[in-house]
Design an enzyme around this catalytic site. Sequence first.
Site, mmCIF file in Angstrom:
data_model
loop_
_atom_site.group_PDB
_atom_site.id
_atom_site.type_symbol
_atom_site.label_atom_id
_atom_site.label_comp_id
_atom_site.label_asym_id
_atom_site.label_seq_id
_atom_site.Cartn_x
_atom_site.Cartn_y
_atom_site.Cartn_z
ATOM 1 N N ASP A 212 36.488 77.217 43.193
ATOM 2 C CA ASP A 212 38.154 77.306 43.217
ATOM 3 C C ASP A 212 37.937 77.642 41.758
ATOM 4 O O ASP A 212 37.106 78.106 41.248
ATOM 5 C CB ASP A 212 38.146 75.615 43.242
ATOM 6 C CG ASP A 212 39.993 75.318 42.987
ATOM 7 O OD1 ASP A 212 40.373 75.771 42.119
ATOM 8 O OD2 ASP A 212 40.418 74.604 44.096
ATOM 9 N N GLY A 238 36.484 80.641 39.385
ATOM 10 C CA GLY A 238 36.967 82.093 40.390
ATOM 11 C C GLY A 238 37.925 82.451 41.441
ATOM 12 O O GLY A 238 38.553 80.989 41.468
ATOM 13 N N PHE A 240 40.257 83.203 45.288
ATOM 14 C CA PHE A 240 39.443 84.185 46.987
ATOM 15 C C PHE A 240 40.605 85.424 46.615
ATOM 16 O O PHE A 240 40.624 85.640 47.460
ATOM 17 C CB PHE A 240 39.332 83.347 47.638
ATOM 18 C CG PHE A 240 41.223 81.934 47.348
ATOM 19 C CD1 PHE A 240 42.547 82.516 47.091
ATOM 20 C CD2 PHE A 240 40.890 80.349 47.466
ATOM 21 C CE1 PHE A 240 43.162 81.638 46.950
ATOM 22 C CE2 PHE A 240 41.904 79.297 47.161
ATOM 23 C CZ PHE A 240 43.360 79.984 47.370
ATOM 24 N N HIS A 258 48.395 76.957 53.714
ATOM 25 C CA HIS A 258 49.314 76.339 53.871
ATOM 26 C C HIS A 258 49.813 76.607 53.126
ATOM 27 O O HIS A 258 51.574 76.532 53.148
ATOM 28 C CB HIS A 258 49.743 74.930 54.627
ATOM 29 C CG HIS A 258 49.292 73.972 53.201
ATOM 30 N ND1 HIS A 258 49.714 72.822 53.714
ATOM 31 C CD2 HIS A 258 48.372 73.626 52.208
ATOM 32 C CE1 HIS A 258 49.242 71.681 52.820
ATOM 33 N NE2 HIS A 258 48.281 72.763 52.087
HETATM 34 C C1 LIG Z 1 46.276 72.312 48.392
HETATM 35 S S1 LIG Z 1 44.834 72.195 47.150
HETATM 36 C C2 LIG Z 1 43.465 71.893 48.521
HETATM 37 C C3 LIG Z 1 42.485 71.465 47.730
HETATM 38 C C4 LIG Z 1 40.937 70.932 48.482
HETATM 39 N N1 LIG Z 1 40.478 71.871 49.572
HETATM 40 C C5 LIG Z 1 41.130 69.959 49.279
HETATM 41 O O1 LIG Z 1 41.806 69.656 50.466
HETATM 42 O O2 LIG Z 1 41.697 69.009 49.103
HETATM 43 C C6 LIG Z 1 44.544 74.089 46.866
HETATM 44 C C7 LIG Z 1 43.331 74.410 46.208
HETATM 45 O O3 LIG Z 1 43.622 75.663 46.268
HETATM 46 C C8 LIG Z 1 43.416 76.189 44.680
HETATM 47 N N2 LIG Z 1 43.432 77.661 44.626
HETATM 48 C C9 LIG Z 1 45.041 78.207 44.011
HETATM 49 N N3 LIG Z 1 44.568 79.321 43.900
HETATM 50 C C10 LIG Z 1 43.570 79.429 43.873
HETATM 51 C C11 LIG Z 1 42.660 81.195 44.069
HETATM 52 N N4 LIG Z 1 43.346 82.020 43.076
HETATM 53 N N5 LIG Z 1 41.804 80.828 44.205
HETATM 54 C C12 LIG Z 1 40.497 79.648 44.305
HETATM 55 N N6 LIG Z 1 41.438 78.640 44.108
HETATM 56 C C13 LIG Z 1 42.585 78.586 43.795
HETATM 57 C C14 LIG Z 1 43.651 75.081 44.162
HETATM 58 O O4 LIG Z 1 43.140 75.283 42.530
HETATM 59 C C15 LIG Z 1 43.948 73.868 44.649
HETATM 60 O O5 LIG Z 1 41.796 73.194 44.252
#
Ligand SMILES: C[S@@+](CC[C@H](N)C(=O)[O-])C[C@H]1O[C@@H](n2cnc3c(N)ncnc32)[C@H](O)[C@@H]1O
Length: 349
Positions: A212, A238, A240, A258
Site C-alpha cells: 500500500d 509504494g 500500484f 472500485h
Molecule cells: C478502499 S481502500 C481498501 C483497503 C483494503 N484492501 C480493504 O479492503 O480494507 C483502497 C486502498 O488503496 C490504497 N491505495 C490508493 N492509492 C494507491 C496507490 N497508488 N498505490 C497503492 N495503494 C493505493 C489506499 O491507501 C487504500 O488502502
Amino acid sequence: MLLQKDEESNAYDPQKSPFIILLGLVGGVRLAKAVHVAVQLGIPDLVDTTPISAKELAELTGSHERSLYRLLRAIASIGIFKEVEPTQFVATELSLYLRKDYPNTVRYMVMMMFTDSDWEAWERLDYSVRTGHSAFEHVHGTDSWTYLTSHPEEYEIFNRAMTSISDTTNASIINAYDFSTIHTLADIGGGHGKVLATILQAHPSMQGILFDLAPVADTARDVIAEAGLEERCQVIGGSFFDEIPTGADAYLLKHVLHDWDDAACKKILDACHSAMPAGTKLLIAEQVLPLTDIPVSVASTDLSMLVGPGGCERTEQEYHTLLEASGFKIIKVHPTHALHCVVEAVAVA
Ligand SMILES: C[S@@+](CC[C@H](N)C(=O)[O-])C[C@H]1O[C@@H](n2cnc3c(N)ncnc32)[C@H](O)[C@@H]1O
C-alpha cells in the site's frame, strides 16, 4: 398533502403519506448529521442498559443539556437509543454498533462520511453528475488519495473505516474462496492489513506480501506485528501505478478497483500483469452489480465512488471487459454471503 388511508382503521395515517415519507427520506440527511454529532461526543460509549439522563450525558460531554436532549430523542426516533422515561436513555442494538470498540463498529464509517473534505465534495454531487468526474477533486483541487496522504488524521479515520468494513467481510471471503492452495498471497492496496492477516492466520503455511502507499504501510506493519505475522508477511510501501511486488502466486485486490475509473484500473491491472507470470491467480473482491434492482447500500457506495475517488461499482460483464484488456481471464465469480463477490481470474500470456 395526499393522505393515505390506514386500511384497518379506515383512518388517514399522515405517516404513510408520500409527502411525509419523502420528507423523512430526504430529511434523513439531518438525522444522519445528528448521529455523527452523537458519535463525535462519544455518547454511544456512555449509554448502556442502565438508564442515563440527558443531564448526566450533558455534564459528561460538556454539552448544552436541553439541546443534547433534543438530539438524543431525535436519534431515538430512528432506533438509536431508547427513551425509557422522559429524558432517560438506554442503549439499543443500533447504538452498540456506534461504540468505539464494538466488533464491526460503524463509528469510523460515520466519522469518515462526515469529515469536512468528504461532506464538501458531496455538496457538489451535481458536478459529478454533469461531468462524470470526481467532485472531491473539483472541490479540493487534488485527488482523494493525495489529499488523504497530506491529512494523516483523516487518513487514519478512513483506514479505520475500511478496517471495520473488512472485519464484516473477511469471514465471508474466507468461506467463499478456498485459499489453501496458495503459497504466497500479495494483497495490493491492502490497507491496514486486516484481510491479509485473517487469511494468513487461517492458513499457517502461507506467506504474505502487503502493499500500500508508504504511510498506510507504516501503520500496517504494526497490525501485522500485533497479529504475530511479521515472520510470514512482508509489508511494502509504494504505488500500484509504478511497480507491484513480484514473487507471489496469487494477488488480491479488495475494494481497490472500485475506487478508480476504467483508464486507471487498466494501469493498475497492467502493473499487476507485469508482476505476474502466466498462470498466476488474481482475486478481486468487490461488490458485483446486478443488472437491475441494485440494493440500496451498493447504490450508495457506487455514488460515493463517483463523488470521492472517481471510480464506480461494476457488473460482471464490466469486470470481464476490464480484465481481458490487461491480459487476465475470469475463471469463476464466487458469491459470498455478504454483498461482494470474489472474482477469480488468471494471468494469460
Ligand atoms: C478502499 S481502500 C481498501 C483497503 C483494503 N484492501 C480493504 O479492503 O480494507 C483502497 C486502498 O488503496 C490504497 N491505495 C490508493 N492509492 C494507491 C496507490 N497508488 N498505490 C497503492 N495503494 C493505493 C489506499 O491507501 C487504500 O488502502
